[in-house]
Design an enzyme around this catalytic site. Structure first.
Site, PDB file in Angstrom:
ATOM      1  N   GLU A   6       0.820  -1.214   0.000  1.00  0.00           N
ATOM      2  CA  GLU A   6       0.000   0.000   0.000  1.00  0.00           C
ATOM      3  C   GLU A   6       0.853   1.263   0.000  1.00  0.00           C
ATOM      4  O   GLU A   6       0.426   2.316  -0.474  1.00  0.00           O
ATOM      5  CB  GLU A   6      -0.940  -0.011   1.215  1.00  0.00           C
ATOM      6  CG  GLU A   6      -2.088   0.965   1.090  1.00  0.00           C
ATOM      7  CD  GLU A   6      -3.166   0.723   2.113  1.00  0.00           C
ATOM      8  OE1 GLU A   6      -4.319   0.459   1.714  1.00  0.00           O
ATOM      9  OE2 GLU A   6      -2.869   0.787   3.328  1.00  0.00           O
ATOM     10  N   LYS A  28     -13.524   2.142  -3.266  1.00  0.00           N
ATOM     11  CA  LYS A  28     -14.552   2.565  -2.315  1.00  0.00           C
ATOM     12  C   LYS A  28     -15.659   3.340  -3.022  1.00  0.00           C
ATOM     13  O   LYS A  28     -16.846   3.175  -2.722  1.00  0.00           O
ATOM     14  CB  LYS A  28     -13.919   3.438  -1.224  1.00  0.00           C
ATOM     15  CG  LYS A  28     -13.003   2.679  -0.272  1.00  0.00           C
ATOM     16  CD  LYS A  28     -12.426   3.617   0.778  1.00  0.00           C
ATOM     17  CE  LYS A  28     -11.497   2.892   1.735  1.00  0.00           C
ATOM     18  NZ  LYS A  28     -10.913   3.801   2.757  1.00  0.00           N
ATOM     19  N   HIS A  68       8.788 -26.294   0.959  1.00  0.00           N
ATOM     20  CA  HIS A  68       8.167 -27.401   0.243  1.00  0.00           C
ATOM     21  C   HIS A  68       7.093 -26.910  -0.727  1.00  0.00           C
ATOM     22  O   HIS A  68       6.286 -27.712  -1.215  1.00  0.00           O
ATOM     23  CB  HIS A  68       7.570 -28.390   1.250  1.00  0.00           C
ATOM     24  CG  HIS A  68       8.583 -28.914   2.210  1.00  0.00           C
ATOM     25  ND1 HIS A  68       9.379 -30.017   1.930  1.00  0.00           N
ATOM     26  CD2 HIS A  68       8.968 -28.483   3.432  1.00  0.00           C
ATOM     27  CE1 HIS A  68      10.186 -30.234   2.955  1.00  0.00           C
ATOM     28  NE2 HIS A  68       9.963 -29.315   3.879  1.00  0.00           N
TER      29      HIS A  68
END
Length: 416
Positions: free
Chosen positions: A267, A409, A293
């Site tokens: 961010e 938003k 792994h």
């Protein structure tokens, strides 16, 4: 204590001058209060506000069994990182820390399972109060637990910006609130009351957390931690070749710290720069030895587009538990590790992985945390915050805004 080692140094022409330029830029950010996080370790406000709240509500604090944090992103990730890192320490109180940070119905139900108001404190954390996830979850608990009833109001606290809409609501409803500096962004806020008050309630030595952060910051501004500048500059100078930075943490205590780092890095550094170019460094978080792994294969033989930072614990403080001196028929190939501590095994796995990457000429650096303690946790937080700011200055961006988040938003509001 933290020990730092790097396998790289800035390579472009003018690197020394560039390091000086970045450092001067950071000094100016601090002097001009571009972000208030620089001063958090030196300020007593969070400590005093937290102590005052606890003293005023000592009866509630004495019977506290649940702490519910209502907040998303920077309002929760930093606290979760520090609690997960330090929760094995003996001073940790037997209080269950719960998070309401996601509007997923299953997560909400799970977080509130078997919860009773009488031994619970709900803390809503938001700079404004208008973040849609936070406000929606806040409304839900207000109704579900009747928190505005006179007998329940003391079980609610807000941590918010001065004169924010949330503060005004608290004042009208006579709900307790604590203010934080408007100039401290959520992802840089863990050393403010956002983190300090909950951590104090949980029993941690918050003064030592702030001390660790303060001493690292002081050393940085005294030019005794120039490796931070060098690393930031190297990553930025080589961002086209190595656009991905992997944080490979060799202990489960760092798992939530990894999540905090991802938000802080992504961010802060994914922006349009001063020349309107899209720039950034992509974070990837791994936990060793588990991800040896899975993801390690991609790093070793996949595209050479990653630098890797290793975080590990010094094994000398953790001699137990140990692997038994036990031989199993047909499984003798693993007997070489018998008698060693699990901490030593993990430490050697980290070292072997790092040396493997270095042999492939993959850029690496390492941070060894001497032991899990409040002081080191604070220093680690400040290290990454300073590193992020240095990288932001080198990228010529505003490290502290997030305009891309605001676009989404606005679209969400239009959908309703």
């Amino acid at each position: 204590m933290l020990t730092f080692k790097q396998s790289f140094t800035p390579t472009h022409k003018g690197s020394v001058q560039n390091i000086e330029h970045v450092f001067e830029s950071i000094k100016q950010e601090r002097l001009q209060h571009t972000s208030g996080y620089y001063e958090l370790p030196f300020s007593k406000k969070a400590l005093q506000d937290s102590q005052n709240y606890i003293k005023k509500h000592k009866d509630l604090v004495a019977k506290l069994k649940n702490l519910v944090i209502i907040g998303v992103g920077g309002s929760s990730l930093g606290l979760k990182a520090l609690d997960s890192m330090l929760c094995s320490l003996p001073e940790r109180n037997a209080i269950k820390l719960r998070f309401l940070e996601c509007t997923d119905c299953f997560a909400v139900s799970d977080a509130l399972k078997k919860l009773k108001v009488k031994n619970t404190l709900f803390i809503v954390i938001s700079k404004s109060g208008s973040t849609i996830e936070t406000s929606s979850l806040f409304k839900y608990v207000l109704e579900k637990y009747e928190l505005l009833a006179p007998k329940n109001k003391s079980h609610l606290l807000a941590i918010t910006d001065t004169n924010s809409p949330l503060q005004k609501w608290c004042q009208k409803q006579k709900i307790a609130f604590i203010n934080i500096d408007k100039n401290v962004g959520g992802r840089f806020s863990v050393l403010s009351s956002v983190g300090i008050l909950p951590l104090m309630l949980l029993g941690y030595k918050v003064k030592e957390i702030l001390e660790g952060a303060r001493e690292l910051a002081s050393r940085f501004f005294e030019r005794k931690e120039d490796h931070i500048l060098q690393k930031a500059l190297y990553l930025v100078q080589n961002c086209e070749q190595y656009p991905i930075n992997v944080l490979f943490s060799y202990s489960s205590v760092f798992k939530e710290f990894n999540a905090w780092y991802v938000q802080l890095w992504a961010e802060s550094l994914g922006k349009l720069n001063a020349h309107k170019q899209s720039v950034g460094l992509t974070p990837v978080a791994l936990v060793g030895s588990i991800d040896q792994h899975s993801f390690l294969q991609l790093i070793v033989q996949g595209p050479r587009d990653k630098s890797v930072t290793f975080i590990s614990l010094s094994s000398k403080h953790y001699p137990k538990p140990r692997i038994p001196q036990k031989k199993l028929e047909f499984l003798e190939s693993s007997d070489f590790i018998n008698g060693a501590s699990f901490a030593t095994l993990l430490d050697k796995q980290c070292l072997a992985t790092m040396q493997t990457l270095q042999a492939q000429e993959i850029p690496t650096d390492s941070i060894v945390v001497d032991k899990v303690c409040a002081y080191n946790a604070g220093a680690l937080v400040m290290y990454y915050e300073l590193l992020t700011s240095c990288a932001g200055c080198a990228l010529e961006i505003n490290t502290y805004d997030q305009p891309g988040v605001e676009f989404g938003k606005a679209r969400l509001r239009d959908m309703f």
